[in-house]
Design a protein around this motif. Sequence first.
Motif, PDB file in Angstrom:
ATOM      1  N   PHE A 185      -1.696  -0.762  -4.508  1.00  0.00           N
ATOM      2  CA  PHE A 185      -3.141  -0.969  -4.420  1.00  0.00           C
ATOM      3  C   PHE A 185      -3.921   0.283  -4.833  1.00  0.00           C
ATOM      4  CE2 PHE A 185      -1.846  -4.118  -0.993  1.00  0.00           C
ATOM      5  CZ  PHE A 185      -2.032  -5.227  -1.820  1.00  0.00           C
TER       6      PHE A 185
ATOM      7  N   GLU B 257       0.837  -1.205   0.000  1.00  0.00           N
ATOM      8  CA  GLU B 257       0.000   0.000   0.000  1.00  0.00           C
ATOM      9  C   GLU B 257       0.871   1.255   0.000  1.00  0.00           C
ATOM     10  OE1 GLU B 257      -3.987   1.592   2.225  1.00  0.00           O
ATOM     11  OE2 GLU B 257      -2.441   0.716   3.496  1.00  0.00           O
TER      12      GLU B 257
ATOM     13  N   GLU C 148      -9.303  -5.272 -10.514  1.00  0.00           N
ATOM     14  CA  GLU C 148      -9.392  -6.489  -9.706  1.00  0.00           C
ATOM     15  C   GLU C 148      -7.988  -6.958  -9.327  1.00  0.00           C
ATOM     16  OE1 GLU C 148     -10.204 -11.115 -10.568  1.00  0.00           O
ATOM     17  OE2 GLU C 148     -11.749  -9.777 -11.331  1.00  0.00           O
ATOM     18  N   TYR C 149      -7.854  -7.419  -8.101  1.00  0.00           N
ATOM     19  CA  TYR C 149      -6.595  -7.984  -7.616  1.00  0.00           C
ATOM     20  C   TYR C 149      -6.768  -9.500  -7.490  1.00  0.00           C
ATOM     21  CZ  TYR C 149      -4.807  -3.338  -6.911  1.00  0.00           C
ATOM     22  OH  TYR C 149      -4.359  -2.050  -7.133  1.00  0.00           O
TER      23      TYR C 149
ATOM     24  N   ASP D 145      -7.606   1.091  -9.545  1.00  0.00           N
ATOM     25  CA  ASP D 145      -8.971   0.587  -9.403  1.00  0.00           C
ATOM     26  C   ASP D 145      -9.200  -0.538 -10.414  1.00  0.00           C
ATOM     27  OD1 ASP D 145     -11.583   0.200  -8.698  1.00  0.00           O
ATOM     28  OD2 ASP D 145     -12.329   1.991  -9.732  1.00  0.00           O
TER      29      ASP D 145
ATOM     30  N   ARG E 290     -11.061  -2.589  -2.478  1.00  0.00           N
ATOM     31  CA  ARG E 290     -10.530  -3.166  -3.706  1.00  0.00           C
ATOM     32  C   ARG E 290     -11.228  -4.486  -4.011  1.00  0.00           C
ATOM     33  NH1 ARG E 290      -9.790   0.903  -5.480  1.00  0.00           N
ATOM     34  NH2 ARG E 290      -7.927   2.171  -5.352  1.00  0.00           N
ATOM     35  N   LYS E 291     -11.597  -4.665  -5.282  1.00  0.00           N
ATOM     36  CA  LYS E 291     -12.154  -5.941  -5.725  1.00  0.00           C
ATOM     37  C   LYS E 291     -11.024  -6.961  -5.746  1.00  0.00           C
ATOM     38  CE  LYS E 291     -13.251  -4.078  -9.549  1.00  0.00           C
ATOM     39  NZ  LYS E 291     -13.650  -3.763 -10.916  1.00  0.00           N
ATOM     40  N   TYR E 292     -11.356  -8.202  -5.431  1.00  0.00           N
ATOM     41  CA  TYR E 292     -10.335  -9.242  -5.516  1.00  0.00           C
ATOM     42  C   TYR E 292     -10.948 -10.565  -5.910  1.00  0.00           C
ATOM     43  CZ  TYR E 292     -11.977 -10.754  -0.896  1.00  0.00           C
ATOM     44  OH  TYR E 292     -12.749 -11.196   0.152  1.00  0.00           O
TER      45      TYR E 292
ATOM     46  N   LEU F  77      -7.845  -5.992   1.679  1.00  0.00           N
ATOM     47  CA  LEU F  77      -8.327  -5.470   0.395  1.00  0.00           C
ATOM     48  C   LEU F  77      -9.752  -4.932   0.522  1.00  0.00           C
ATOM     49  CD1 LEU F  77      -6.899  -8.155  -2.047  1.00  0.00           C
ATOM     50  CD2 LEU F  77      -6.122  -5.791  -1.758  1.00  0.00           C
TER      51      LEU F  77
END
Length: 196
Positions: free
Chosen positions: A67, A62, A72-73, A70, A105-107, A100
């Motif tokens: 991160f 971070e 997907e992780y 924007d 954050r999307k993951y 996340l």
Amino acid sequence: ASLIDEYTVNPDLPIIFSYDFNIGEGKPMSVLFMQEVNGEYICFDEIVIHTSRTLDTLEEAEAKGLFDIDTEYSIRGDCSGGTRTTNYHKVDYQITKEFLSGINRKYSYNVPASNPPVRKRHVIVNGLLKNALGETKIKIVKSKCPTLIKGLKLSKLKKNCNYIEDDSDYYQHITTALGYAVMRGINKPVSRTVQL
């Protein structure tokens, strides 16, 4: 591998980050950040910390702005992170998912129930490093991934052992993280994406 000077992350593609969890002396927690672009793996940053806390690697990522994008992780890596902890009350991947979610954050979670056989992982990674046609499917940002570069040059198996990695060198663990990520990409697992 092909060394490149820089890489601009494509926000339309997932960012893959892959772990090799460790808690021993001289065996750092290792996380590799990459994207898969048209069948090529572009490794653009790494975190190698001599620590026993997963949260340290996440906070370091971070702080480096990894991160900030924007997109997907895609969480990949060592399956042991889903069953035990490296010195914390929660399992490593639970910590990662909560972190996340906490930063919106999307993951997706793409970790196997068991790690792939070492020999198979080595064969696949070596084929991507240089195939029979002399092509490479792995690119590395040289200023951001010095441990990965060193590991790909120097990692080895233990002498007189049946395909067991010599993990006594700190740089070997980031190459393992690369192998875990690549194997999940080849196997094309069904993943669950968390939409925030």
